[in-house]
Design an enzyme around this catalytic site. Sequence first.
Site, PDB file in Angstrom:
ATOM      1  N   GLN A  57       0.711  -1.267   0.049  1.00 57.81           N
ATOM      2  CA  GLN A  57      -0.166  -0.303   0.104  1.00 57.81           C
ATOM      3  C   GLN A  57       0.873   1.494  -0.676  1.00 57.81           C
ATOM      4  OE1 GLN A  57      -2.649   0.831   3.665  1.00 57.81           O
ATOM      5  NE2 GLN A  57      -1.595   0.206   4.690  1.00 57.81           N
TER       6      GLN A  57
ATOM      7  N   ASN B 210       9.113  -1.841   9.242  1.00 55.55           N
ATOM      8  CA  ASN B 210       9.775  -1.756  10.331  1.00 55.55           C
ATOM      9  C   ASN B 210      10.275  -2.297  10.910  1.00 55.55           C
ATOM     10  OD1 ASN B 210       8.921   1.053  11.293  1.00 55.55           O
ATOM     11  ND2 ASN B 210       6.401   0.488  10.971  1.00 55.55           N
TER      12      ASN B 210
ATOM     13  N   ASP C 247       6.295  11.300  11.540  1.00 51.03           N
ATOM     14  CA  ASP C 247       6.010  11.446  12.869  1.00 51.03           C
ATOM     15  C   ASP C 247       6.614  13.010  13.245  1.00 51.03           C
ATOM     16  OD1 ASP C 247       6.483   8.326  13.869  1.00 51.03           O
ATOM     17  OD2 ASP C 247       8.174   8.462  13.279  1.00 51.03           O
TER      18      ASP C 247
ATOM     19  N   GLN D 255      19.405  -7.810   1.085  1.00 51.16           N
ATOM     20  CA  GLN D 255      19.182  -6.308   0.260  1.00 51.16           C
ATOM     21  C   GLN D 255      20.105  -5.212   1.190  1.00 51.16           C
ATOM     22  OE1 GLN D 255      15.315  -4.281   0.983  1.00 51.16           O
ATOM     23  NE2 GLN D 255      14.298  -6.650   0.267  1.00 51.16           N
TER      24      GLN D 255
ATOM     25  N   HIS E  45      11.308   5.147  15.639  1.00 51.72           N
ATOM     26  CA  HIS E  45       9.998   4.865  15.068  1.00 51.72           C
ATOM     27  C   HIS E  45       8.819   4.236  15.809  1.00 51.72           C
ATOM     28  CE1 HIS E  45       6.523   5.608  12.968  1.00 51.72           C
ATOM     29  NE2 HIS E  45       6.606   4.141  12.255  1.00 51.72           N
TER      30      HIS E  45
ATOM     31  N   ARG F 234       3.421  14.359  11.294  1.00 55.51           N
ATOM     32  CA  ARG F 234       2.282  14.566  12.996  1.00 55.51           C
ATOM     33  C   ARG F 234       2.731  15.145  13.378  1.00 55.51           C
ATOM     34  NH1 ARG F 234       3.026   7.524  12.859  1.00 55.51           N
ATOM     35  NH2 ARG F 234       0.794   7.569  11.143  1.00 55.51           N
TER      36      ARG F 234
END
Length: 327
Positions: free
Chosen positions: A14, A130, A158, A111, A186, A161
């Site tokens: 998403q 996360n 954050d 990765q 986070h 926000r």
Amino acid sequence: MAPVNVTVTGAAGQIGYALLFRIASGHLLGPDTKVNLRLLEIPQAVKAAEGTAMELDDCAFPLLAGIEVTDDAKKAFDGANVALLVGARPRTKGMERGDLLEANGGIFKPQGEAINAGAASDIKVLVVGNPANTNALIAQQHAPDVPAGRFTAMTRLDHNRAISQLSTKLGVSVAEIKKLTIWGNHSATQYPDVFHTDVNGRSAAELVNDEAWLADTFIPTVAKRGAAIIEARGASSAASAANAAIDHIHDWVLGTPAGDWTSMAVPSDGSYGVPEGIISSFPVTTADGEYQIVQGLEINEFSRARIDASVAELVEERDAVRALGLI
Ligand code: NAD
Ligand code: LMR
């Protein structure tokens, strides 16, 4: 100028869907920079990522020079200038924290190795998936030939926000709020700090003048906003997370405005007593494609305790992935 190679993992997810169209339309690197998109997915999701690539084609974006979809990390990161590591293993029912870290180690270790093997010499990495700070540390530790500071994690959501909450409290526009800081992880321990924040030349902390509001309303609202979104939407934040990822890379590449700073989780150089090496959020300014941790801020007792608590959580996460042999 040759197009910039931008690799996005978790491209069929998403956040990926909210992110890719904005990268291709110039919001990531500006209106003069062409991009090649490399979309990395797991084999089961490659078809969905190909569908998104078809839609990207159908937008006829003038800045989109090419798109490749792959499930091969080596191919995806070959020549990458910017890497957005979004795909991660979410915590599922009954999963312990160690299981989550281990599952993510299985993603971020290869990765990191692929980035080490083939990324461009100017590679800039942002980890969104996360637990973002610790996933960034895992990838970084498997890319010994890449300067460690090129691995960063996202606390810009954050930061945004916190600005939004403060603007509502003070009845000012978001553009009037400068120099807000997110410190630490986070996670719910993060610390949004307004003690150096400026609102039209005045101190935000003085304008708020209410430590109880900071402690009991502002900080928990910002720190638990991700959970509140999941509760309300039935899915984690996507468009706002994609927007923050765009802001993070945009400012890293193109610079922060004079008189302001932003928040990025970057490897600590020991500033503000944060143990060297852990990937923790700091106030940073950026210029010429480099970031610098803002130095010399006075940290009061209220802030010290909260910074220390979030940093302690990051140290625990680092020790846990070390014990699992992931770094
Ligand atoms: P999602 O489940 O919709 O999409 C994740 C995608 O990643 C899936 O398509 C999956 O197939 C893919 N993926 C899994 N393993 C992969 C791998 N090894 N290589 C490539 N792709 C892989 O999730 P989402 O809503 O897009 O969120 C992605 C991550 O971002 C989650 O970990 C979420 O918790 C995190 N997140 C972070 C922030 C932040 O502020 N740092 C904010 C919101 C969400
Ligand atoms: C957020 O802050 O919105 C996300 O990190 C929440 C989550 O757990 O995906």
